[in-house]
Design a protein around this motif. Structure first.
Motif, short mmCIF file in Angstrom:
data_model
loop_
_atom_site.label_atom_id
_atom_site.label_comp_id
_atom_site.label_asym_id
_atom_site.label_seq_id
_atom_site.Cartn_x
_atom_site.Cartn_y
_atom_site.Cartn_z
N THR A 101 0.85 -1.19 0.00
CA THR A 101 0.00 0.00 0.00
C THR A 101 0.88 1.24 0.00
O THR A 101 2.09 1.14 0.25
CB THR A 101 -0.92 0.00 1.24
OG1 THR A 101 -0.10 0.09 2.40
CG2 THR A 101 -1.77 -1.25 1.29
N ARG A 107 -0.26 -6.21 1.53
CA ARG A 107 -1.61 -6.77 1.45
C ARG A 107 -1.60 -7.94 0.47
O ARG A 107 -0.77 -8.00 -0.43
CB ARG A 107 -2.60 -5.74 0.93
CG ARG A 107 -2.84 -4.57 1.81
CD ARG A 107 -4.14 -4.78 2.61
NE ARG A 107 -4.42 -3.62 3.42
CZ ARG A 107 -5.26 -2.67 3.09
NH1 ARG A 107 -5.91 -2.72 1.95
NH2 ARG A 107 -5.46 -1.66 3.90
N GLY A 109 -4.46 -10.45 -1.90
CA GLY A 109 -5.81 -10.56 -2.44
C GLY A 109 -5.74 -11.09 -3.86
O GLY A 109 -4.67 -11.50 -4.32
N LEU A 127 -4.61 1.32 -6.59
CA LEU A 127 -5.04 1.24 -5.20
C LEU A 127 -5.70 2.56 -4.79
O LEU A 127 -5.31 3.63 -5.27
CB LEU A 127 -3.85 0.98 -4.28
CG LEU A 127 -2.96 -0.21 -4.60
CD1 LEU A 127 -1.76 -0.24 -3.66
CD2 LEU A 127 -3.74 -1.50 -4.53
N ASP A 128 -6.67 2.46 -3.86
CA ASP A 128 -7.23 3.68 -3.29
C ASP A 128 -6.36 4.13 -2.12
O ASP A 128 -5.31 3.52 -1.84
CB ASP A 128 -8.69 3.47 -2.88
CG ASP A 128 -8.87 2.39 -1.82
OD1 ASP A 128 -7.88 2.03 -1.14
OD2 ASP A 128 -10.01 1.90 -1.67
N GLU A 130 -6.69 3.76 0.97
CA GLU A 130 -6.58 2.75 2.03
C GLU A 130 -5.76 1.54 1.59
O GLU A 130 -5.56 0.61 2.37
CB GLU A 130 -7.98 2.27 2.47
CG GLU A 130 -8.75 3.29 3.31
CD GLU A 130 -9.34 4.40 2.44
OE1 GLU A 130 -9.82 4.08 1.33
OE2 GLU A 130 -9.28 5.56 2.85
N ASN A 132 -6.66 -0.53 -0.91
CA ASN A 132 -7.52 -1.54 -1.53
C ASN A 132 -7.45 -1.43 -3.05
O ASN A 132 -7.26 -0.33 -3.60
CB ASN A 132 -8.97 -1.35 -1.09
CG ASN A 132 -9.12 -1.50 0.41
OD1 ASN A 132 -8.57 -2.41 1.02
ND2 ASN A 132 -9.85 -0.58 1.02
N LEU A 133 -7.62 -2.56 -3.72
CA LEU A 133 -7.64 -2.56 -5.18
C LEU A 133 -8.83 -1.74 -5.68
O LEU A 133 -9.91 -1.79 -5.08
CB LEU A 133 -7.74 -3.99 -5.71
CG LEU A 133 -6.53 -4.89 -5.45
CD1 LEU A 133 -6.86 -6.33 -5.83
CD2 LEU A 133 -5.32 -4.41 -6.21
N THR A 134 -8.62 -1.01 -6.73
CA THR A 134 -9.69 -0.21 -7.31
C THR A 134 -9.54 -0.18 -8.83
O THR A 134 -8.58 -0.73 -9.38
CB THR A 134 -9.68 1.22 -6.72
OG1 THR A 134 -10.85 1.91 -7.18
CG2 THR A 134 -8.44 1.99 -7.12
#
Length: 195
Positions: A101, A107, A109, A127-128, A130, A132-134
């Motif tokens: 990140t 991370r 996933g 990534l956003d 936070e 997370n994948l976006t």
């Protein structure tokens, strides 16, 4: 007068029957309707351009927000991607992967990887904030494409509705003309049989 001049003259006479004794009320109605619908189609150009411009501006706002909120990263595959592809399946498949990140946390996933990718392959991801994948950010080219597409679609919709209205009225008038033609021939036939 050449062939194009003849066509232009015929088109003008069709468009503007004037006081021609052979023109019927339906001919005048059809010509007026054509002019009105043509004006609507022409007036739709600036409206469509405005709608396309608004769409472009909206998509550019999203692109600017995405540029601030989305970060490019690289995911490393932790497994091999399957090679075989069934009917109707995509070229990519979800595969377990690891990425870091923006704050340095690791991370894991599933990321979309091309079939046949091997363990350790590096896959670009977005990534956003936070981590997370976006989805990838909206680009200026995509915003321009969306604006142009929406503008053209709006204009084509107006032109299509106008063409459908003209075709429907033309069809009704054509049926009325044929019915009148049949009545006139029946009357003439009765008069000829009397003599």
């Amino acid at each position: 007068m050449g062939p194009s001049g003849g066509r232009a003259a015929r088109f003008w006479r069709w468009l503007h029957p004037g006081r021609n004794p052979l023109s019927r009320p339906g001919d005048r109605l059809q010509a007026r309707l054509f002019v009105v619908l043509l004006l609507l189609v022409l007036l739709a150009v600036p409206v469509a351009a405005s709608v396309g411009s608004e769409t472009y501006a909206g998509r550019m706002e999203v692109a600017e927000r995405d540029a601030d909120a989305k970060h490019r990263a690289t995911a490393v595959l932790l497994a091999d991607a399957p090679v075989s592809m069934g009917v109707g399946e995509l070229e990519t498949t979800p595969v377990r992967a690891r990425w870091q990140t923006p704050d340095g946390t690791t991370r894991t996933g599933e990321v979309a990887a091309y079939r046949g990718s091997t363990t350790g392959s590096r896959i670009p991801v977005w990534l956003d904030d936070e981590g997370n994948l976006t989805t990838p950010p909206v680009t200026t080219a995509a915003a321009a494409t969306d604006g142009v597409s929406v503008g053209i679609s709006v204009w084509l919709a107006v032109a299509g509705v106008c063409a459908a209205v003209f075709a429907a009225v033309h069809g009704v008038l054509h049926r009325l003309r044929l019915a009148q033609w049949a009545r006139d021939w029946a009357r003439v036939e009765r008069e000829w049989t009397r003599h």
